[in-house]
Motif scaffolding. Structure first.
Motif, PDB file in Angstrom:
ATOM      1  N   ASP A   7      30.926   5.810   1.479  1.00 19.58           N
ATOM      2  CA  ASP A   7      29.862   5.231   2.357  1.00 19.58           C
ATOM      3  C   ASP A   7      28.669   5.481   1.523  1.00 19.58           C
ATOM      4  O   ASP A   7      27.869   4.509   1.325  1.00 19.58           O
ATOM      5  N   LEU A   8      28.401   6.397   0.898  1.00 11.99           N
ATOM      6  CA  LEU A   8      27.112   6.921   0.122  1.00 11.99           C
ATOM      7  C   LEU A   8      26.746   6.041  -1.018  1.00 11.99           C
ATOM      8  O   LEU A   8      25.629   6.128  -1.387  1.00 11.99           O
ATOM      9  N   ARG A   9      27.736   5.500  -1.591  1.00 15.24           N
ATOM     10  CA  ARG A   9      27.722   4.660  -2.812  1.00 15.24           C
ATOM     11  C   ARG A   9      27.187   3.362  -2.380  1.00 15.24           C
ATOM     12  O   ARG A   9      26.351   2.685  -3.428  1.00 15.24           O
ATOM     13  N   ARG A  10      27.017   2.906  -1.347  1.00 18.94           N
ATOM     14  CA  ARG A  10      26.543   1.638  -0.673  1.00 18.94           C
ATOM     15  C   ARG A  10      25.620   1.557   0.510  1.00 18.94           C
ATOM     16  O   ARG A  10      24.955   0.646   0.769  1.00 18.94           O
ATOM     17  N   ARG A  11      25.498   2.462   1.074  1.00 15.69           N
ATOM     18  CA  ARG A  11      24.669   2.632   2.217  1.00 15.69           C
ATOM     19  C   ARG A  11      23.654   3.760   2.502  1.00 15.69           C
ATOM     20  O   ARG A  11      23.561   4.663   1.543  1.00 15.69           O
ATOM     21  N   ASN A  12      22.730   3.341   3.052  1.00 15.70           N
ATOM     22  CA  ASN A  12      21.494   4.265   3.375  1.00 15.70           C
ATOM     23  C   ASN A  12      22.220   5.642   4.195  1.00 15.70           C
ATOM     24  O   ASN A  12      22.944   5.497   5.023  1.00 15.70           O
ATOM     25  N   PRO A  13      21.551   6.746   3.733  1.00 13.92           N
ATOM     26  CA  PRO A  13      22.043   8.012   4.394  1.00 13.92           C
ATOM     27  C   PRO A  13      21.938   7.900   5.905  1.00 13.92           C
ATOM     28  O   PRO A  13      22.735   8.569   6.682  1.00 13.92           O
ATOM     29  N   ASP A  14      20.969   7.536   6.446  1.00 16.73           N
ATOM     30  CA  ASP A  14      20.639   7.381   7.880  1.00 16.73           C
ATOM     31  C   ASP A  14      21.880   6.726   8.543  1.00 16.73           C
ATOM     32  O   ASP A  14      22.280   7.048   9.441  1.00 16.73           O
ATOM     33  N   PHE A  15      22.358   5.798   7.907  1.00 13.43           N
ATOM     34  CA  PHE A  15      23.397   4.621   8.519  1.00 13.43           C
ATOM     35  C   PHE A  15      24.606   5.638   8.356  1.00 13.43           C
ATOM     36  O   PHE A  15      25.525   5.723   9.298  1.00 13.43           O
ATOM     37  N   VAL A  16      24.806   6.524   7.243  1.00 14.85           N
ATOM     38  CA  VAL A  16      25.965   7.301   7.038  1.00 14.85           C
ATOM     39  C   VAL A  16      25.948   8.174   8.169  1.00 14.85           C
ATOM     40  O   VAL A  16      27.075   8.741   8.747  1.00 14.85           O
ATOM     41  N   MET A  17      24.764   8.937   8.341  1.00 18.51           N
ATOM     42  CA  MET A  17      24.792  10.096   9.490  1.00 18.51           C
ATOM     43  C   MET A  17      25.107   9.317  10.851  1.00 18.51           C
ATOM     44  O   MET A  17      25.866  10.185  11.669  1.00 18.51           O
ATOM     45  N   VAL A  45      21.171  15.702   0.824  1.00 19.93           N
ATOM     46  CA  VAL A  45      20.579  15.150   1.793  1.00 19.93           C
ATOM     47  C   VAL A  45      21.419  14.844   3.296  1.00 19.93           C
ATOM     48  O   VAL A  45      21.396  15.190   4.224  1.00 19.93           O
ATOM     49  N   VAL A  46      22.554  14.190   2.485  1.00 18.45           N
ATOM     50  CA  VAL A  46      23.390  13.681   3.499  1.00 18.45           C
ATOM     51  C   VAL A  46      24.215  14.947   4.229  1.00 18.45           C
ATOM     52  O   VAL A  46      24.608  14.990   5.397  1.00 18.45           O
ATOM     53  N   ASN A  47      24.482  16.074   3.389  1.00 16.38           N
ATOM     54  CA  ASN A  47      25.219  17.184   3.969  1.00 16.38           C
ATOM     55  C   ASN A  47      24.295  17.927   4.983  1.00 16.38           C
ATOM     56  O   ASN A  47      24.822  18.458   5.982  1.00 16.38           O
ATOM     57  N   ARG A  48      23.120  17.992   4.781  1.00 22.42           N
ATOM     58  CA  ARG A  48      22.003  18.467   5.691  1.00 22.42           C
ATOM     59  C   ARG A  48      22.046  17.648   7.195  1.00 22.42           C
ATOM     60  O   ARG A  48      22.129  18.227   8.219  1.00 22.42           O
ATOM     61  N   MET A  49      22.310  16.572   6.960  1.00 22.15           N
ATOM     62  CA  MET A  49      22.382  15.448   7.892  1.00 22.15           C
ATOM     63  C   MET A  49      23.665  15.806   8.944  1.00 22.15           C
ATOM     64  O   MET A  49      23.827  15.653  10.081  1.00 22.15           O
ATOM     65  N   TYR A  50      24.464  15.944   8.165  1.00 23.51           N
ATOM     66  CA  TYR A  50      25.855  16.238   8.678  1.00 23.51           C
ATOM     67  C   TYR A  50      25.856  17.514   9.372  1.00 23.51           C
ATOM     68  O   TYR A  50      26.367  17.725  10.698  1.00 23.51           O
ATOM     69  N   GLU A  51      25.029  18.574   8.741  1.00 30.65           N
ATOM     70  CA  GLU A  51      25.043  19.760   9.591  1.00 30.65           C
ATOM     71  C   GLU A  51      24.181  19.654  10.933  1.00 30.65           C
ATOM     72  O   GLU A  51      24.587  20.358  11.909  1.00 30.65           O
TER      73      GLU A  51
END
Length: 227
Positions: free
Chosen positions: A120-130, A167-173
């Motif tokens: 996901d992270l290769r093509r999408r905004n982190p907010d959408f991934v979260m 950044v995404v891992n902090r969002m996942y947490e």
């Protein structure tokens, strides 16, 4: 002068125009080939990880206490623990995995470990991934109401800036805290030498360590293989 031949200014201008036209045609052909290649890759990806996708490793019918489900990173992590089922779906994205969990019978494990997000992270905004991860966790809680659920963080890998991964891992947490599940960051468990030559996938050392981590948090526990 070209190979001992002299050209007048008019001929030189004509020759330059011809070369420019050839260059433009070549660039156009390259662009068309890139678009065709992208289209073929998308069709192949859809055929591989679409709603009807089949996992590389099918979960056995016998019940095991730990279920690991995710992308190609988890392919061999079950080798270190006979109590672990692994469903590996190379190239799968988070939204696709949510649909997979929704539509498959994956048993009744005591612990479910979800590892997905790099694709996901290769093509999408982190907010959408979260947001997609939040939806996936909700579906997992619905599907496995009695299981302890873990989100396994995205691994730092070649091609994606470390800061973006963090950044995404902090969002996942944050998602884990909000949904009352657990988060584990495998980056503190692995080192650069645990990746293969492509810098993306784990080598034997890497998947042994990651499998040891998943065993440690899910039990039955094996001796620690990394820190």
């Amino acid at each position: 002068m070209d190979n001992g031949k002299w050209f007048c200014s008019k001929c030189r201008e004509s020759r330059v125009r011809q070369l420019e036209e050839k260059l433009e045609a070549a660039l156009l052909q390259i662009q068309e080939l890139k678009e065709l290649n992208a289209s073929l890759e998308e069709k192949l990806r859809a055929a591989t990880v679409g709603d009807a996708a089949q996992p590389i490793v099918q979960a056995p019918t016998a019940r095991k206490p730990i279920l690991v489900i995710g992308d190609s990173i988890v392919r061999h992590v079950g080798n270190v623990n006979k109590h672990m089922d692994v469903v590996c779906l190379p190239g799968i994205r988070t939204e696709q995995l949510r649909r997979y969990v929704e539509n498959r019978d994956l048993g009744t494990p005591d612990t479910v470990i979800i590892h997905v997000g790099t694709n996901d992270l290769r093509r999408r905004n982190p907010d959408f991934v979260m947001g997609d991860m939040g939806d996936l966790v909700m579906k997992a809680q619905e599907k496995f109401p009695k299981a302890k659920i873990y989100i396994s963080g995205i691994l730092r890998c070649r091609g994606i800036p470390w800061r973006r991964v963090d950044v995404v891992n902090r969002m996942y947490e944050w998602v884990a805290q909000r949904r009352n599940v657990f988060f584990v960051d495998p980056n503190s468990w692995l080192q650069d030498g645990d990746f293969g030559r492509d810098g993306l996938h784990l080598n034997r050392s890497g998947f042994t360590k990651l499998g040891g981590l998943f065993s440690r948090i899910g039990g039955p526990k094996l001796p620690a293989t990394g820190s």
